[in-house]
Design a protein around this motif. Structure first.
Motif, PDB file in Angstrom:
ATOM      1  N   MET A 250       0.664  -1.354   0.239  1.00 20.42           N
ATOM      2  CA  MET A 250       0.112   0.339   0.177  1.00 20.42           C
ATOM      3  C   MET A 250       1.065   1.415  -0.100  1.00 20.42           C
ATOM      4  O   MET A 250       0.633   2.691  -0.690  1.00 20.42           O
ATOM      5  CB  MET A 250      -1.345   0.003   1.709  1.00 20.42           C
ATOM      6  CG  MET A 250      -1.992   0.935   1.186  1.00 20.42           C
ATOM      7  SD  MET A 250      -2.796   1.612  -0.331  1.00 20.42           S
ATOM      8  CE  MET A 250      -4.337   0.061   0.225  1.00 20.42           C
ATOM      9  N   THR A 251       2.340   1.665   0.875  1.00 14.34           N
ATOM     10  CA  THR A 251       2.479   2.315   0.415  1.00 14.34           C
ATOM     11  C   THR A 251       3.379   2.774  -0.392  1.00 14.34           C
ATOM     12  O   THR A 251       3.332   4.109  -1.097  1.00 14.34           O
ATOM     13  CB  THR A 251       3.998   2.382   1.855  1.00 14.34           C
ATOM     14  OG1 THR A 251       3.458   1.781   2.839  1.00 14.34           O
ATOM     15  CG2 THR A 251       4.807   3.194   1.526  1.00 14.34           C
ATOM     16  N   ALA A 252       3.977   1.418  -1.618  1.00 18.66           N
ATOM     17  CA  ALA A 252       4.276   2.022  -2.841  1.00 18.66           C
ATOM     18  C   ALA A 252       3.439   2.542  -3.236  1.00 18.66           C
ATOM     19  O   ALA A 252       4.117   2.987  -4.311  1.00 18.66           O
ATOM     20  CB  ALA A 252       5.183   0.512  -3.179  1.00 18.66           C
ATOM     21  N   PHE A 253       2.482   1.919  -3.514  1.00 22.63           N
ATOM     22  CA  PHE A 253       1.337   2.078  -4.690  1.00 22.63           C
ATOM     23  C   PHE A 253       1.002   3.751  -3.965  1.00 22.63           C
ATOM     24  O   PHE A 253       0.481   4.886  -4.891  1.00 22.63           O
ATOM     25  CB  PHE A 253      -0.105   1.450  -4.042  1.00 22.63           C
ATOM     26  CG  PHE A 253      -1.566   2.008  -4.633  1.00 22.63           C
ATOM     27  CD1 PHE A 253      -1.231   1.897  -6.051  1.00 22.63           C
ATOM     28  CD2 PHE A 253      -2.805   2.445  -3.840  1.00 22.63           C
ATOM     29  CE1 PHE A 253      -2.447   2.086  -6.492  1.00 22.63           C
ATOM     30  CE2 PHE A 253      -3.852   3.059  -5.066  1.00 22.63           C
ATOM     31  CZ  PHE A 253      -3.152   2.636  -5.969  1.00 22.63           C
ATOM     32  N   LEU A 254       0.732   4.400  -2.611  1.00 17.77           N
ATOM     33  CA  LEU A 254       0.590   5.335  -2.364  1.00 17.77           C
ATOM     34  C   LEU A 254       2.043   6.486  -2.728  1.00 17.77           C
ATOM     35  O   LEU A 254       1.788   7.905  -3.052  1.00 17.77           O
ATOM     36  CB  LEU A 254      -0.314   5.833  -0.690  1.00 17.77           C
ATOM     37  CG  LEU A 254      -0.841   4.958   0.020  1.00 17.77           C
ATOM     38  CD1 LEU A 254      -0.827   5.491   0.829  1.00 17.77           C
ATOM     39  CD2 LEU A 254      -2.301   5.539  -0.936  1.00 17.77           C
ATOM     40  N   ASP A 255       2.832   6.127  -3.030  1.00 18.53           N
ATOM     41  CA  ASP A 255       4.130   6.723  -3.171  1.00 18.53           C
ATOM     42  C   ASP A 255       4.072   7.066  -4.820  1.00 18.53           C
ATOM     43  O   ASP A 255       4.629   8.243  -5.054  1.00 18.53           O
ATOM     44  CB  ASP A 255       5.227   6.304  -3.295  1.00 18.53           C
ATOM     45  CG  ASP A 255       5.855   6.417  -1.723  1.00 18.53           C
ATOM     46  OD1 ASP A 255       5.462   6.847  -0.486  1.00 18.53           O
ATOM     47  OD2 ASP A 255       6.181   5.564  -0.441  1.00 18.53           O
ATOM     48  N   THR A 256       3.549   5.875  -5.173  1.00 20.50           N
ATOM     49  CA  THR A 256       4.012   6.348  -6.480  1.00 20.50           C
ATOM     50  C   THR A 256       2.542   7.345  -7.237  1.00 20.50           C
ATOM     51  O   THR A 256       3.024   8.210  -7.872  1.00 20.50           O
ATOM     52  CB  THR A 256       3.145   4.793  -7.259  1.00 20.50           C
ATOM     53  OG1 THR A 256       4.463   3.691  -6.865  1.00 20.50           O
ATOM     54  CG2 THR A 256       2.953   5.021  -9.040  1.00 20.50           C
ATOM     55  N   ILE A 257       1.347   7.131  -6.395  1.00 16.58           N
ATOM     56  CA  ILE A 257      -0.022   8.398  -6.975  1.00 16.58           C
ATOM     57  C   ILE A 257       1.011   9.233  -6.511  1.00 16.58           C
ATOM     58  O   ILE A 257      -0.113  10.118  -7.521  1.00 16.58           O
ATOM     59  CB  ILE A 257      -1.498   7.743  -6.408  1.00 16.58           C
ATOM     60  CG1 ILE A 257      -1.460   6.796  -6.937  1.00 16.58           C
ATOM     61  CG2 ILE A 257      -2.480   8.730  -6.348  1.00 16.58           C
ATOM     62  CD1 ILE A 257      -2.600   5.659  -6.360  1.00 16.58           C
ATOM     63  N   ASN A 258       1.311  10.010  -5.730  1.00 17.23           N
ATOM     64  CA  ASN A 258       1.999  11.086  -4.994  1.00 17.23           C
ATOM     65  C   ASN A 258       3.263  11.975  -6.264  1.00 17.23           C
ATOM     66  O   ASN A 258       2.948  12.748  -6.655  1.00 17.23           O
ATOM     67  CB  ASN A 258       2.633  10.318  -3.703  1.00 17.23           C
ATOM     68  CG  ASN A 258       3.044  12.202  -3.150  1.00 17.23           C
ATOM     69  OD1 ASN A 258       2.527  13.484  -3.590  1.00 17.23           O
ATOM     70  ND2 ASN A 258       4.017  12.025  -2.461  1.00 17.23           N
ATOM     71  N   SER A 259       3.825  10.753  -7.010  1.00 13.94           N
ATOM     72  CA  SER A 259       5.240  11.087  -7.705  1.00 13.94           C
ATOM     73  C   SER A 259       4.787  11.466  -8.831  1.00 13.94           C
ATOM     74  O   SER A 259       4.812  12.460  -9.160  1.00 13.94           O
ATOM     75  CB  SER A 259       6.008   9.903  -7.742  1.00 13.94           C
ATOM     76  OG  SER A 259       5.104   8.984  -8.534  1.00 13.94           O
TER      77      SER A 259
END
Length: 514
Positions: A1-10
């Motif tokens: 989930m953290t990696a997914f959110l980081d990708t969206i944020n980037s």
């Protein structure tokens, strides 16, 4: 989930949004002939001479509501994060986006006033990007498109302000209180929810009164004490200024290599803090009782200065002058340490601890407590402002159905939906307090970025009426009048509230020579 959110944020906070914020600020500044500089005396005068009514709040109360949304964890933890991942030069880019963003704030907040409306349920003034997107183009062939665009912004704002962004504030409250007093996160979460619930159920008037008392007092105390610490370390100021400007332009021997990070984090945290262009300011601006929309546009432009040039600068100088900073490579606390002021404990987390250690350098043991108390009030008022914005956009989405009765339940669709929203934001606050800081900030950045993209693109298209209002205001000001607004005379369609605003007619008759 953290990696997914980081990708969206980037994707959301790509270079495109960074450059868009800066470029739009430059354009609006030039087109307004740098209204954020020319009209500073008028901004200060308007804050002192506010109008009031049963439906609206004074200019100062609207300013306080706006500052409640702006002055929060971004001014303390956000500045620390910007320095940690962007270097000292990030502070310069926060100044830059604030100076340019003041003109952006003028445009969006003036539009918020022009296209405001009266709430069907409470009689209070409501407005914001969703309202000006749908009303400004209602007379054109693109009316349907902009109505949908307004609905999308409203839905995004309900999610952002009701779910994504409050957790950042409550997380900072919990972190600072744990650092200061060793309190567990759950007791802090419960206590914050109880206090918050008492305020938000009182409506915009109680929110305005609460903000107008708490925000100015805490901001003045915080800035004052931070300046005391900086003055005690006055011998470090030349070195601090040199470090800020050298790293901002890539010529610092230590931090010059991360100039890209300095720009990214300076603009990112600057927009998070002062909210210029994000679309949050127009909500509180629309709630004000004024005789001319440009009045509140000017007041809200000054709010950007208060937030970033005053509060954020106080934090930045506090951290840098006391050596309570640590800069990391790769925009992550797991990266190699590029620079260290030599004061922070080895286990100090990026965030409020930087400011707490800075204050402790002068008042040993008291710094953590002061920052914890400051963050509690700053973050609490910010969450309250988020709720007001979410509620305003919920009202927009419900439209005429807000006053419809609900079968088998008491009250109307609007009142029941409001209770659901109140429960949702209280749950978000509780969850944010107990989650990790990384997750909380990532969710908050996603919310801010989504709103900024939608609002900035929209005001680029709709900016015209804001400048018509500005030139009209300055013309009447030059003639020695207390400016009043007549959208029909200025050729501004869709400003339906102002077309029938009786106090405007009364003031107009006073200002018109016999």
């Amino acid at each position: 989930m953290t990696a997914f959110l980081d990708t969206i944020n980037s994707y959301i906070w790509s270079k495109g949004l960074i450059y868009l914020c800066l470029a739009v600020g430059v354009y609006f500044s030039v087109r307004s002939r740098f209204v954020q500089v020319r009209q500073i005396p008028e901004m200060i005068r308007l804050m002192r001479n506010g109008e009031d009514s049963p439906s609206g709040v004074t200019s100062f109360q609207a300013l306080a509501m706006s500052l409640a949304g702006r002055v929060g964890t971004g001014n303390i933890a956000g500045v620390a994060t910007a320095i940690a991942f962007g270097g000292p030069g990030a502070l310069f880019w926060m100044w830059a986006v604030a100076f340019l963003g003041a003109s952006t704030s003028f445009v969006e907040c003036t539009l918020g006033q022009i296209y405001k409306t009266r709430d069907r349920l409470t009689g209070e003034y409501r407005g914001g990007p969703a309202y000006y997107f749908s009303k400004a183009m209602a007379h054109t062939r693109a009316a349907g498109l902009f109505k949908v665009y307004g609905a999308i912004f409203a839905a995004v704002t309900v999610i952002a302000c009701g779910v994504l962004m409050p957790g950042v504030q409550s997380n900072s409250i919990a972190s600072s209180m744990n650092q200061a007093w060793g309190l567990g996160k759950w007791p802090v979460a419960v206590g914050t929810v109880i206090v918050l619930a008492f305020v938000i159920v009182g409506g915009v008037k109680r929110i305005a009164v609460f903000a107008s008392v708490v925000v100015p007092f805490m901001a003045i105390v915080y800035i004052g004490l931070a300046l005391v610490v900086v003055l005690v370390n006055a011998s470090e100021i030349p070195a601090v200024l040199n470090m800020i400007f050298a790293s901002a332009f890539g010529v610092d021997s230590v931090f010059g290599a991360i100039i890209g990070s300095a720009v990214l984090w300076g603009v990112k945290r600057g927009v998070y803090s002062n909210e210029a262009g994000q679309g949050t300011g127009p909500h509180s601006a629309a709630a004000a009782e004024v005789s001319h929309p440009a009045k509140q546009g000017l007041v809200q432009a000054f709010a950007v200065y208060v937030d970033t040039l005053f509060v954020c600068t106080a934090t930045g100088f506090l951290i840098l002058s006391t050596g309570a900073y640590r800069v990391f490579e790769g925009e992550s606390a797991t990266g190699r340490v590029l620079g260290d002021g030599g004061v922070l404990p080895s286990d100090a987390a990026v965030g409020p601890a930087y400011a707490q250690v800075g204050f402790d350098s002068m008042w040993s043991g008291a710094g953590s407590t002061f920052i914890a108390v400051s963050l509690f009030f700053f973050c609490l008022t910010t969450i309250i402002a988020y709720y007001y914005m979410a509620e305003t956009n919920l009202r927009f989405l419900l439209g005429k159905f807000a006053s419809a009765p609900v079968p088998l339940l008491r009250g109307t669709v609007g009142s029941n939906a409001t209770m659901v929203l109140q429960a949702l934001i209280l749950a978000s606050v509780a969850a944010g307090a107990v989650t990790t800081a990384t997750t909380a900030w990532t969710l908050g950045d996603i919310g801010v970025g989504l709103m900024a993209w939608l609002n900035i693109i929209g005001i680029i298209i709709l900016q015209g009426p804001a400048y018509k209002a500005l030139w009209d205001y300055e013309r009447q000001q030059k003639d020695g009048k207390d400016p009043v607004f007549d959208p029909l005379a200025l050729g501004i369609p869709g400003a339906t509230f102002w077309e029938t605003y009786e106090p405007r007619r009364a003031k107009e008759s006073v200002n018109t020579p016999a």
